[in-house]
Design a protein around this motif. Structure first.
Motif, PDB file in Angstrom:
ATOM      1  N   ARG A 180       0.808  -1.223   0.000  1.00 26.56           N
ATOM      2  CA  ARG A 180       0.000   0.000   0.000  1.00 26.56           C
ATOM      3  C   ARG A 180       0.835   1.264   0.000  1.00 26.56           C
ATOM      4  O   ARG A 180       0.418   2.284  -0.549  1.00 26.56           O
ATOM      5  CB  ARG A 180      -0.984  -0.028   1.159  1.00 26.56           C
ATOM      6  N   VAL A 181       2.003   1.225   0.614  1.00 29.43           N
ATOM      7  CA  VAL A 181       2.885   2.392   0.559  1.00 29.43           C
ATOM      8  C   VAL A 181       3.358   2.600  -0.880  1.00 29.43           C
ATOM      9  O   VAL A 181       3.401   3.725  -1.381  1.00 29.43           O
ATOM     10  CB  VAL A 181       4.083   2.236   1.529  1.00 29.43           C
ATOM     11  N   ALA A 182       3.686   1.511  -1.557  1.00 31.47           N
ATOM     12  CA  ALA A 182       4.087   1.611  -2.962  1.00 31.47           C
ATOM     13  C   ALA A 182       2.925   2.120  -3.807  1.00 31.47           C
ATOM     14  O   ALA A 182       3.116   2.969  -4.680  1.00 31.47           O
ATOM     15  CB  ALA A 182       4.560   0.252  -3.475  1.00 31.47           C
ATOM     16  N   ALA A 183       1.716   1.614  -3.542  1.00 31.50           N
ATOM     17  CA  ALA A 183       0.535   2.054  -4.293  1.00 31.50           C
ATOM     18  C   ALA A 183       0.314   3.550  -4.103  1.00 31.50           C
ATOM     19  O   ALA A 183       0.034   4.277  -5.058  1.00 31.50           O
ATOM     20  CB  ALA A 183      -0.694   1.272  -3.846  1.00 31.50           C
ATOM     21  N   TRP A 184       0.429   4.019  -2.877  1.00 31.70           N
ATOM     22  CA  TRP A 184       0.260   5.438  -2.575  1.00 31.70           C
ATOM     23  C   TRP A 184       1.324   6.263  -3.290  1.00 31.70           C
ATOM     24  O   TRP A 184       1.020   7.283  -3.931  1.00 31.70           O
ATOM     25  CB  TRP A 184       0.339   5.649  -1.061  1.00 31.70           C
ATOM     26  N   THR A 185       2.578   5.823  -3.223  1.00 30.24           N
ATOM     27  CA  THR A 185       3.680   6.543  -3.851  1.00 30.24           C
ATOM     28  C   THR A 185       3.495   6.626  -5.363  1.00 30.24           C
ATOM     29  O   THR A 185       3.657   7.693  -5.966  1.00 30.24           O
ATOM     30  CB  THR A 185       5.022   5.858  -3.519  1.00 30.24           C
ATOM     31  N   ILE A 186       3.150   5.528  -5.968  1.00 32.74           N
ATOM     32  CA  ILE A 186       2.943   5.498  -7.420  1.00 32.74           C
ATOM     33  C   ILE A 186       1.811   6.440  -7.814  1.00 32.74           C
ATOM     34  O   ILE A 186       1.926   7.222  -8.758  1.00 32.74           O
ATOM     35  CB  ILE A 186       2.664   4.058  -7.892  1.00 32.74           C
ATOM     36  N   GLY A 187       0.699   6.397  -7.084  1.00 34.81           N
ATOM     37  CA  GLY A 187      -0.446   7.249  -7.398  1.00 34.81           C
ATOM     38  C   GLY A 187      -0.150   8.729  -7.247  1.00 34.81           C
ATOM     39  O   GLY A 187      -0.505   9.539  -8.112  1.00 34.81           O
ATOM     40  N   VAL A 188       0.507   9.090  -6.152  1.00 33.61           N
ATOM     41  CA  VAL A 188       0.834  10.503  -5.922  1.00 33.61           C
ATOM     42  C   VAL A 188       1.782  11.013  -7.003  1.00 33.61           C
ATOM     43  O   VAL A 188       1.589  12.099  -7.559  1.00 33.61           O
ATOM     44  CB  VAL A 188       1.447  10.707  -4.519  1.00 33.61           C
ATOM     45  N   ARG A 189       2.794  10.239  -7.306  1.00 35.43           N
ATOM     46  CA  ARG A 189       3.747  10.665  -8.338  1.00 35.43           C
ATOM     47  C   ARG A 189       3.048  10.801  -9.693  1.00 35.43           C
ATOM     48  O   ARG A 189       3.346  11.723 -10.455  1.00 35.43           O
ATOM     49  CB  ARG A 189       4.922   9.691  -8.408  1.00 35.43           C
ATOM     50  N   ASN A 190       2.116   9.920  -9.997  1.00 30.80           N
ATOM     51  CA  ASN A 190       1.405  10.016 -11.276  1.00 30.80           C
ATOM     52  C   ASN A 190       0.525  11.254 -11.338  1.00 30.80           C
ATOM     53  O   ASN A 190       0.427  11.898 -12.380  1.00 30.80           O
ATOM     54  CB  ASN A 190       0.612   8.739 -11.546  1.00 30.80           C
ATOM     55  N   MET A 191      -0.130  11.606 -10.235  1.00 40.57           N
ATOM     56  CA  MET A 191      -0.943  12.824 -10.222  1.00 40.57           C
ATOM     57  C   MET A 191      -0.042  14.043 -10.422  1.00 40.57           C
ATOM     58  O   MET A 191      -0.368  14.957 -11.188  1.00 40.57           O
ATOM     59  CB  MET A 191      -1.715  12.932  -8.904  1.00 40.57           C
ATOM     60  N   LEU A 192       1.109  14.060  -9.745  1.00 34.89           N
ATOM     61  CA  LEU A 192       2.044  15.172  -9.907  1.00 34.89           C
ATOM     62  C   LEU A 192       2.580  15.254 -11.334  1.00 34.89           C
ATOM     63  O   LEU A 192       2.736  16.346 -11.882  1.00 34.89           O
ATOM     64  CB  LEU A 192       3.204  15.040  -8.910  1.00 34.89           C
ATOM     65  N   LYS A 193       2.851  14.113 -11.930  1.00 30.50           N
ATOM     66  CA  LYS A 193       3.321  14.099 -13.320  1.00 30.50           C
ATOM     67  C   LYS A 193       2.260  14.672 -14.255  1.00 30.50           C
ATOM     68  O   LYS A 193       2.574  15.454 -15.166  1.00 30.50           O
ATOM     69  CB  LYS A 193       3.674  12.678 -13.757  1.00 30.50           C
ATOM     70  N   ALA A 194       1.017  14.301 -14.050  1.00 28.86           N
ATOM     71  CA  ALA A 194      -0.065  14.809 -14.894  1.00 28.86           C
ATOM     72  C   ALA A 194      -0.199  16.325 -14.742  1.00 28.86           C
ATOM     73  O   ALA A 194      -0.379  17.046 -15.730  1.00 28.86           O
ATOM     74  CB  ALA A 194      -1.383  14.113 -14.557  1.00 28.86           C
ATOM     75  N   LEU A 195      -0.109  16.807 -13.509  1.00 26.54           N
ATOM     76  CA  LEU A 195      -0.197  18.252 -13.282  1.00 26.54           C
ATOM     77  C   LEU A 195       0.990  18.981 -13.901  1.00 26.54           C
ATOM     78  O   LEU A 195       0.820  20.026 -14.537  1.00 26.54           O
ATOM     79  CB  LEU A 195      -0.279  18.547 -11.781  1.00 26.54           C
ATOM     80  N   LEU A 196       2.179  18.425 -13.742  1.00 26.30           N
ATOM     81  CA  LEU A 196       3.349  19.054 -14.339  1.00 26.30           C
ATOM     82  C   LEU A 196       3.223  19.114 -15.849  1.00 26.30           C
ATOM     83  O   LEU A 196       3.490  20.148 -16.470  1.00 26.30           O
ATOM     84  CB  LEU A 196       4.620  18.302 -13.941  1.00 26.30           C
ATOM     85  N   LYS A 197       2.786  18.022 -16.438  1.00 30.10           N
ATOM     86  CA  LYS A 197       2.620  17.992 -17.891  1.00 30.10           C
ATOM     87  C   LYS A 197       1.628  19.061 -18.346  1.00 30.10           C
ATOM     88  O   LYS A 197       1.856  19.762 -19.336  1.00 30.10           O
ATOM     89  CB  LYS A 197       2.162  16.605 -18.333  1.00 30.10           C
ATOM     90  N   ALA A 198       0.531  19.217 -17.607  1.00 30.06           N
ATOM     91  CA  ALA A 198      -0.460  20.239 -17.951  1.00 30.06           C
ATOM     92  C   ALA A 198       0.102  21.649 -17.754  1.00 30.06           C
ATOM     93  O   ALA A 198      -0.175  22.551 -18.542  1.00 30.06           O
ATOM     94  CB  ALA A 198      -1.718  20.053 -17.111  1.00 30.06           C
ATOM     95  N   LEU A 199       0.904  21.836 -16.715  1.00 27.67           N
ATOM     96  CA  LEU A 199       1.499  23.144 -16.460  1.00 27.67           C
ATOM     97  C   LEU A 199       2.541  23.534 -17.514  1.00 27.67           C
ATOM     98  O   LEU A 199       2.832  24.716 -17.687  1.00 27.67           O
ATOM     99  CB  LEU A 199       2.132  23.171 -15.066  1.00 27.67           C
ATOM    100  N   LEU A 200       3.078  22.540 -18.210  1.00 22.19           N
ATOM    101  CA  LEU A 200       4.068  22.813 -19.253  1.00 22.19           C
ATOM    102  C   LEU A 200       3.443  23.218 -20.588  1.00 22.19           C
ATOM    103  O   LEU A 200       4.143  23.641 -21.496  1.00 22.19           O
ATOM    104  CB  LEU A 200       4.968  21.583 -19.457  1.00 22.19           C
ATOM    105  N   GLU A 201       2.135  23.079 -20.696  1.00 22.42           N
ATOM    106  CA  GLU A 201       1.476  23.488 -21.945  1.00 22.42           C
ATOM    107  C   GLU A 201       1.635  24.995 -22.156  1.00 22.42           C
ATOM    108  O   GLU A 201       1.638  25.758 -21.194  1.00 22.42           O
ATOM    109  CB  GLU A 201      -0.022  23.169 -21.895  1.00 22.42           C
ATOM    110  N   PRO A 202       1.740  25.414 -23.388  1.00 28.24           N
ATOM    111  CA  PRO A 202       1.856  26.855 -23.673  1.00 28.24           C
ATOM    112  C   PRO A 202       0.481  27.525 -23.530  1.00 28.24           C
ATOM    113  O   PRO A 202      -0.131  27.951 -24.516  1.00 28.24           O
ATOM    114  CB  PRO A 202       2.368  26.876 -25.109  1.00 28.24           C
ATOM    115  N   ILE A 203      -0.001  27.619 -22.309  1.00 28.45           N
ATOM    116  CA  ILE A 203      -1.387  28.026 -22.040  1.00 28.45           C
ATOM    117  C   ILE A 203      -1.712  29.409 -22.590  1.00 28.45           C
ATOM    118  O   ILE A 203      -2.803  29.626 -23.127  1.00 28.45           O
ATOM    119  CB  ILE A 203      -1.720  27.914 -20.532  1.00 28.45           C
ATOM    120  N   ASP A 204      -0.768  30.344 -22.499  1.00 25.95           N
ATOM    121  CA  ASP A 204      -1.034  31.691 -23.019  1.00 25.95           C
ATOM    122  C   ASP A 204      -1.218  31.670 -24.534  1.00 25.95           C
ATOM    123  O   ASP A 204      -2.110  32.333 -25.074  1.00 25.95           O
ATOM    124  CB  ASP A 204       0.075  32.661 -22.632  1.00 25.95           C
ATOM    125  N   ARG A 205      -0.393  30.891 -25.213  1.00 22.86           N
ATOM    126  CA  ARG A 205      -0.516  30.791 -26.678  1.00 22.86           C
ATOM    127  C   ARG A 205      -1.794  30.058 -27.066  1.00 22.86           C
ATOM    128  O   ARG A 205      -2.453  30.411 -28.043  1.00 22.86           O
ATOM    129  CB  ARG A 205       0.715  30.092 -27.251  1.00 22.86           C
TER     130      ARG A 205
END
Length: 139
Positions: free
Chosen positions: A55-80
């Motif tokens: 369960r610790v591994a499951a939690w770690t994997i899930g949290v990191r995946n949510m952060l990766k998704a947010l980072l990927k979205a934040l890298l979009e050229p949103i202003d353009r």
């Protein structure tokens, strides 16, 4: 609405019950939060239950995946993207969205983890084995 509580999970599948994985659905959630400027007022809760893995591994994997998704979205050229949308330039909008798919997101994630002082590759390659008595109680 001043604030939003968001529970992110995934349906039961054969490989891992509810552990959040990085995929189109999670990326779409992150994109909506970033593109709609909802991130600052959204509290994200994750489901990480899995009866068959650590369960610790499951939690770690899930949290990191949510952060990766947010980072990927934040890298979009949103202003353009917003400018193209505002100007009715849907060709530019599509071109930007398609180009973004091949940008080196992984390198940015690696640098983020490095700057935060956390391991970035192979963090959860193999979790500790679950004891037979623990697995038997999970049914």
């Amino acid at each position: 609405m001043p604030e939003l509580l968001l529970h992110v999970s995934r349906g039961v599948r054969w490989d891992s019950d509810h552990v959040v994985v990085l995929g189109d659905d999670l990326e779409a959630i992150a994109q909506e939060l970033v593109r709609g400027d909802y991130l600052e007022r959204t509290h994200i809760g994750l489901d990480y239950f899995d009866a068959s893995i650590n369960r610790v591994a499951a939690w770690t994997i899930g949290v990191r995946n949510m952060l990766k998704a947010l980072l990927k979205a934040l890298l979009e050229p949103i202003d353009r993207l917003r400018a193209a949308e505002r100007d009715g330039d849907y060709t530019t909008r599509l071109a930007l969205l398609e180009e973004e798919k091949t940008l080196p997101f992984g390198a940015v994630w690696d640098r983020y983890c490095e700057s935060a002082g956390v391991p970035w590759r192979g963090v959860v390659v193999r979790g500790p084995p679950l004891r037979a008595d623990v697995l038997s109680m999970r049914g």
